[in-house]
Design a protein around this motif. Sequence first.
Motif, mmCIF file in Angstrom:
data_model
loop_
_atom_site.group_PDB
_atom_site.id
_atom_site.type_symbol
_atom_site.label_atom_id
_atom_site.label_comp_id
_atom_site.label_asym_id
_atom_site.label_seq_id
_atom_site.Cartn_x
_atom_site.Cartn_y
_atom_site.Cartn_z
ATOM 1 N N THR A 227 0.261 6.482 -8.073
ATOM 2 C CA THR A 227 -1.213 6.151 -7.767
ATOM 3 C C THR A 227 -1.452 5.377 -9.094
ATOM 4 O O THR A 227 -2.536 4.346 -8.465
ATOM 5 C CB THR A 227 -1.820 7.410 -7.671
ATOM 6 N N SER A 230 -0.594 1.914 -8.579
ATOM 7 C CA SER A 230 -1.181 1.366 -7.332
ATOM 8 C C SER A 230 -2.436 0.783 -7.652
ATOM 9 O O SER A 230 -2.962 -0.388 -7.094
ATOM 10 C CB SER A 230 -1.201 2.370 -6.234
ATOM 11 N N PHE A 263 1.996 3.456 0.734
ATOM 12 C CA PHE A 263 0.984 2.692 -0.258
ATOM 13 C C PHE A 263 1.248 1.254 0.045
ATOM 14 O O PHE A 263 1.122 0.345 -0.718
ATOM 15 C CB PHE A 263 1.521 2.619 -1.696
ATOM 16 N N THR A 266 -1.561 -0.982 -1.356
ATOM 17 C CA THR A 266 -1.393 -1.567 -2.343
ATOM 18 C C THR A 266 -0.553 -2.936 -2.342
ATOM 19 O O THR A 266 -1.108 -3.775 -3.205
ATOM 20 C CB THR A 266 -0.211 -0.639 -3.156
ATOM 21 N N ALA A 325 -4.601 5.059 -2.095
ATOM 22 C CA ALA A 325 -3.803 4.040 -2.705
ATOM 23 C C ALA A 325 -4.872 3.675 -3.755
ATOM 24 O O ALA A 325 -4.541 3.019 -4.724
ATOM 25 C CB ALA A 325 -3.746 2.890 -1.869
#
Length: 363
Positions: A227, A230, A263, A266, A325
């Motif tokens: 995270t 990201s 993700f 991202t 994200a």
Amino acid sequence: MLKTFSFRKFDYFMVALLCALNYCGLIAIRSAAPELYDKQLLGLGIGVVLMLLVSLVDYHLILRLHWVMYAACIILLVLVLVSGSSGGGAQRWISLFGITFQPSEAAKILLILFFAQFIIMYRKKLILPLHLLLCIVLIAFPVFLVFKEPDLSTSLMLLLIFCVIMFTGGLEWQIVVAALAAVIPAFLWTIYQAMQGDNSVLSQYQQNRILAWLHPENYADTTAYQTMNSMMAIGSGGLYGKGVDGSSSFLETGYISESQTDFIFTVIGETFGFIGCCAVVVLIFLITVKCFLIAARARDGQGRIIASGMGAWIGLQSFLNIGVATGLLPNTGIPLPFVSYGLTSLVCLYAGIGFVINVRMQQ
């Protein structure tokens, strides 16, 4: 059976929005995991064909099989717990006839179709308390099965979709608001449970994800690792992004795991920058609003529930994915509709949009 189809009434604007969003997803997947690009392209082809086929058939004919859909949903979810395959600390996939898929994704469209028929059929036959109780019992069983996989994020999504379609189906807004208001104390209670150490309510991975969201600095090398990376990757994209072959990419270093699924936003942020992120958000917003506009103009209650259920699915799930994200929400492990890699999700979403277009053609 096919008399409702009309090229003049077909929703070309909706299809154009989907194609644009899917195109962004394909480019992002090719950047994150090139080996999965062809599979996603295959899923796109299957989904588009299924969408067109569903839009050809009067949805009222399909809704006659609503109990079959509900039974299929329950059977598939039970099979996951009995003989499903595991990955990432959860058991969510099954293989039938050589095809591996995720029943919890199929459950979303199956339950939307089931309740579209059930709510309208029994709304006038039963008194409100009994009707509401039956609906709650019917949604509680599949939600419980999904929760036991464990898949907290999808079980919450099913409940949110259920609230929207119940309101669309004619339930008084006071009851729906009261139900949604219960989510806040339930959320706080879940956080409290996560902070208590050992407990029997949350699994270990769910507890770790909540704690990592509350105190990311304590989990920077473990649960909060992807995270935090990201957010750095999205920020590194700047205004215009680094491009598909951008230098010093976080993706190339392997710091972002599951970048092709949970993700994927991202990848969008790093590759296309702030402008690309805004474009994806706007496309999702327009598709969601389009679904609700079709629901408002539907010819009957079944059509309203189908279109609003799909709008809730796409809009709310997108919010959850993007929230994770960007660090706004705990890591929930949920895909971004029409963008993330995943054949089950993509095909089911296109099938649902096929029903929405079907509703529009009969409005």
